[in-house]
Design an enzyme around this catalytic site. Structure first.
Site, PDB file in Angstrom:
ATOM      1  N   LYS A  89      -1.048  -0.934  -4.458  1.00 19.26           N
ATOM      2  CA  LYS A  89      -2.261  -0.214  -4.069  1.00 19.26           C
ATOM      3  C   LYS A  89      -1.868   1.232  -3.831  1.00 19.26           C
ATOM      4  O   LYS A  89      -0.965   1.512  -3.033  1.00 19.26           O
ATOM      5  CB  LYS A  89      -2.856  -0.846  -2.819  1.00 19.26           C
ATOM      6  CG  LYS A  89      -3.835   0.020  -2.042  1.00 19.26           C
ATOM      7  CD  LYS A  89      -4.539  -0.799  -0.973  1.00 19.26           C
ATOM      8  CE  LYS A  89      -4.758  -0.002   0.298  1.00 19.26           C
ATOM      9  NZ  LYS A  89      -5.383  -0.811   1.360  1.00 19.26           N
TER      10      LYS A  89
ATOM     11  N   LYS B 123      -9.869  -6.968   7.696  1.00 16.73           N
ATOM     12  CA  LYS B 123      -8.887  -6.562   8.701  1.00 16.73           C
ATOM     13  C   LYS B 123      -9.345  -7.154  10.022  1.00 16.73           C
ATOM     14  O   LYS B 123     -10.489  -6.923  10.445  1.00 16.73           O
ATOM     15  CB  LYS B 123      -8.826  -5.035   8.817  1.00 16.73           C
ATOM     16  CG  LYS B 123      -8.151  -4.337   7.637  1.00 16.73           C
ATOM     17  CD  LYS B 123      -8.048  -2.840   7.858  1.00 16.73           C
ATOM     18  CE  LYS B 123      -7.423  -2.178   6.631  1.00 16.73           C
ATOM     19  NZ  LYS B 123      -7.539  -0.693   6.693  1.00 16.73           N
TER      20      LYS B 123
ATOM     21  N   SER C 121       0.855  -1.185   0.000  1.00 16.85           N
ATOM     22  CA  SER C 121       0.000   0.000   0.000  1.00 16.85           C
ATOM     23  C   SER C 121       0.895   1.240   0.000  1.00 16.85           C
ATOM     24  O   SER C 121       1.768   1.372   0.855  1.00 16.85           O
ATOM     25  CB  SER C 121      -0.894  -0.019   1.237  1.00 16.85           C
ATOM     26  OG  SER C 121      -1.689   1.140   1.293  1.00 16.85           O
TER      27      SER C 121
ATOM     28  N   LYS D 185      -2.995   5.072  -2.769  1.00 18.92           N
ATOM     29  CA  LYS D 185      -4.003   5.891  -2.093  1.00 18.92           C
ATOM     30  C   LYS D 185      -4.412   7.030  -3.012  1.00 18.92           C
ATOM     31  O   LYS D 185      -3.553   7.617  -3.689  1.00 18.92           O
ATOM     32  CB  LYS D 185      -3.414   6.468  -0.801  1.00 18.92           C
ATOM     33  CG  LYS D 185      -3.095   5.415   0.239  1.00 18.92           C
ATOM     34  CD  LYS D 185      -4.357   4.842   0.847  1.00 18.92           C
ATOM     35  CE  LYS D 185      -4.042   3.938   2.025  1.00 18.92           C
ATOM     36  NZ  LYS D 185      -5.238   3.370   2.628  1.00 18.92           N
TER      37      LYS D 185
ATOM     38  N   GLY E 150      -4.224  -4.113   6.044  1.00 21.96           N
ATOM     39  CA  GLY E 150      -3.208  -3.817   7.065  1.00 21.96           C
ATOM     40  C   GLY E 150      -3.521  -2.538   7.800  1.00 21.96           C
ATOM     41  O   GLY E 150      -4.289  -1.697   7.326  1.00 21.96           O
TER      42      GLY E 150
ATOM     43  N   ASP F  43      -7.087   3.073  -3.375  1.00 21.58           N
ATOM     44  CA  ASP F  43      -7.823   3.096  -2.096  1.00 21.58           C
ATOM     45  C   ASP F  43      -8.124   4.550  -1.737  1.00 21.58           C
ATOM     46  O   ASP F  43      -7.202   5.347  -1.549  1.00 21.58           O
ATOM     47  CB  ASP F  43      -6.995   2.435  -0.988  1.00 21.58           C
ATOM     48  CG  ASP F  43      -7.742   2.326   0.345  1.00 21.58           C
ATOM     49  OD1 ASP F  43      -8.927   2.730   0.408  1.00 21.58           O
ATOM     50  OD2 ASP F  43      -7.137   1.835   1.318  1.00 21.58           O
TER      51      ASP F  43
ATOM     52  N   GLU G 211     -10.943   0.611  -3.725  1.00 23.86           N
ATOM     53  CA  GLU G 211     -11.285   0.316  -2.332  1.00 23.86           C
ATOM     54  C   GLU G 211     -11.959   1.521  -1.682  1.00 23.86           C
ATOM     55  O   GLU G 211     -11.456   2.646  -1.761  1.00 23.86           O
ATOM     56  CB  GLU G 211      -9.982  -0.048  -1.598  1.00 23.86           C
ATOM     57  CG  GLU G 211     -10.155  -0.502  -0.163  1.00 23.86           C
ATOM     58  CD  GLU G 211      -8.819  -0.923   0.460  1.00 23.86           C
ATOM     59  OE1 GLU G 211      -7.846  -1.167  -0.266  1.00 23.86           O
ATOM     60  OE2 GLU G 211      -8.754  -0.989   1.700  1.00 23.86           O
TER      61      GLU G 211
ATOM     62  N   ASP H 104     -13.749  -1.766   2.646  1.00 23.22           N
ATOM     63  CA  ASP H 104     -12.866  -1.857   3.814  1.00 23.22           C
ATOM     64  C   ASP H 104     -13.653  -1.310   5.013  1.00 23.22           C
ATOM     65  O   ASP H 104     -14.340  -2.076   5.722  1.00 23.22           O
ATOM     66  CB  ASP H 104     -11.583  -1.046   3.528  1.00 23.22           C
ATOM     67  CG  ASP H 104     -10.630  -0.894   4.701  1.00 23.22           C
ATOM     68  OD1 ASP H 104     -10.964  -1.318   5.822  1.00 23.22           O
ATOM     69  OD2 ASP H 104      -9.522  -0.331   4.529  1.00 23.22           O
TER      70      ASP H 104
HETATM   71  O1  LIG Z   1       0.459  -1.244   4.878  1.00 24.43           O
HETATM   72  C1  LIG Z   1      -0.540  -1.368   5.574  1.00 24.43           C
HETATM   73  O2  LIG Z   1      -0.509  -1.884   6.713  1.00 24.43           O
HETATM   74  C2  LIG Z   1      -1.875  -0.889   5.056  1.00 24.43           C
HETATM   75  C3  LIG Z   1      -1.859   0.574   4.800  1.00 24.43           C
HETATM   76  C4  LIG Z   1      -3.226   1.126   4.497  1.00 24.43           C
HETATM   77  O3  LIG Z   1      -3.638   1.057   3.365  1.00 24.43           O
HETATM   78  C5  LIG Z   1      -3.947   1.773   5.573  1.00 24.43           C
HETATM   79  C6  LIG Z   1      -3.185   2.369   6.568  1.00 24.43           C
HETATM   80  C7  LIG Z   1      -3.785   3.074   7.592  1.00 24.43           C
HETATM   81  C8  LIG Z   1      -5.148   3.166   7.642  1.00 24.43           C
HETATM   82  C9  LIG Z   1      -5.938   2.566   6.659  1.00 24.43           C
HETATM   83  C10 LIG Z   1      -5.355   1.853   5.632  1.00 24.43           C
HETATM   84  C11 LIG Z   1      -6.280   1.184   4.648  1.00 24.43           C
HETATM   85  O4  LIG Z   1      -6.102   0.044   4.241  1.00 24.43           O
HETATM   86  O5  LIG Z   1      -7.274   1.795   4.301  1.00 24.43           O
HETATM   87 MG   LIG Z   2      -8.428   0.692   2.941  1.00 24.55          MG
END
Ligand SMILES: O=C(O)CCC(=O)c1ccccc1C(=O)O
Ligand SMILES: [Mg+2]
Length: 378
Positions: free
Chosen positions: A167, A268, A141, A169, A296, A194, A219, A244
């Site tokens: 992925k 999660k 991510s 953001k 994560g 995401d 996402e 999510d």
């Molecule tokens: O690398 C990771 O642990 C996931 C990182 C990530 O996408 C995330 C990190 C912090 C809060 C929300 C998210 C998410 O998945 O939306």
């Molecule tokens: Mg997410």
């Protein structure tokens, strides 16, 4: 109760503060400091299990925080665990049911019970969960970057490391054009986006443009608590929607799937209240032919190890966000650290979570420690 039941004698909450190697930015904020709990749980035979809390310091991903986790664990949840023996880890979420929500607090403790349960039998946690895979595929991510040049550089680095999917953001103003650059430079790479709830249905034209980029999924584009508008959006997109934030239970998953709000679910463990509920969502999605993958929360090693174990279940058919320890931390709290080679993690065949907690490293990050035993809470 059979004499196999688990009598928890002592729960220790280690409060840790760790600093991410690089700041991680999402549509709702930037993370660099991670404050969380390691849960150490000892039974009457001296066996020890570990869990990790996943709420952040601020309530911007969900309403839970490190402080609300502490409050729930200390005042309500730990007393329930110390009260009477537990026959099987599946009973923990049931026992916590009188207390509404607070899934991350519940999951942190339940995870320690699962590890303890597996260690008592000298079997790996993934086997206790019914997992099968000896190795798991993982993606990464990537937070919001300062320029497209920087984004391309970061993606290039992770593609070269072999991560199985990228992925990225997104947020309004940082979406189509940025992803198009990435797609142009990496025509064959598995890409997804995401949004962490940064859009509404008024943004439908922007979201529809993303259909041109051959993304695996988008996402959580819409509200953190929505499944209605997501269904309307999914009907107008060819790109699958993955939920999510909106999914907190197997019932949420069923409703979202029945409504057509998503085609994929990010599981999660913290968000859904533990491994038992994660398995339930997994099993439902397997029946329905819905793909799942493990999300994560920027976990340290113990949470990461739990994610690895869960991902061995068969319906985790898409690469998750469980990157290697070194992507986040200068030094993780487990030995060995979680290693990713060419986008693959070898699942350890050792009892419980399969990684040793490094007490010296843990203590170096520790702010505070509190101990609960069956007597001192009465
Ligand atoms: O690398 C990771 O642990 C996931 C990182 C990530 O996408 C995330 C990190 C912090 C809060 C929300 C998210 C998410 O998945 O939306
Ligand atoms: Mg997410």
């Amino acid at each position: 109760m059979t004499n196999n039941s688990i009598s928890i004698r002592k729960v220790t909450l280690h409060r840790l503060a760790m600093t991410l190697k690089d700041p991680f930015s999402t549509s709702f904020g930037t993370f660099q400091e991670k404050d969380f709990f390691v849960i150490e749980m000892e039974d009457d035979t001296g066996c020890i299990g570990f869990g990790e809390s996943t709420a952040f310091s601020s309530p911007w991903y969900s309403e839970e925080t490190v402080e609300t986790n502490k409050h729930l664990m200390e005042k309500f949840l730990i007393p329930l665990l110390l009260e009477s023996p537990i026959g099987h880890p599946d009973e923990v979420s049931k026992r916590f049911e009188p207390f509404r929500r607070n899934n991350m607090a519940k999951a942190a403790l339940e995870g320690a019970v699962w590890d303890l349960y597996a260690k008592r039998q000298s079997i790996p946690l993934y086997v206790a969960l019914g997992g099968e895979k000896q190795q798991i595929d993982v993606g990464i991510s990537i937070g919001i970057q300062s320029s497209t040049k920087e984004l391309l550089r970061v993606v290039d680095g992770f593609v070269n490391e072999g991560y199985k999917r990228m992925k990225i953001k997104i947020k309004p103003g940082y979406d189509y054009e940025w992803l198009k650059e990435v797609r142009n430079h990496f025509p064959d790479t598995l890409l997804m986006a995401d949004a962490n709830s940064a859009y509404t249905l008024r943004d439908i034209e922007t979201l529809k443009k993303l259909d041109d980029l051959n993304l695996m999924m988008i996402e959580q584009p819409l509200g953190h608590d929505d499944i209605i508008d997501h269904a309307k959006l999914q009907a107008q997109l060819t790109t699958p929607i993955c939920l999510d934030e909106s999914i907190h239970s197997s019932e949420d998953a069923r409703k979202a799937v029945e409504l057509g709000s998503c085609k994929i679910i990010n599981i999660k463990i913290g968000r859904v209240g533990g491994l038992t509920e994660s398995k339930r969502i997994h099993d439902y999605c397997a029946e329905q032919g819905i793909s799942v993958w493990c999300g994560g929360m920027l976990e340290a090693g113990i949470g990461r190890a739990h994610n690895v174990a869960l991902t061995t279940l068969p319906q985790f058919d898409l690469p998750g966000d469980t990157a290697g320890s070194s992507r986040y931390w200068v030094k993780d709290i487990i030995d060995p650290e979680v290693i990713v080679n060419n986008g693959v993690i070898q699942v350890p065949n050792l009892p419980g979570i399969g990684y040793e907690v490094n007490r010296q490293v843990l203590e170096s990050y520790r702010l505070d420690k509190s101990v609960f035993t069956a007597t001192n809470i009465l």
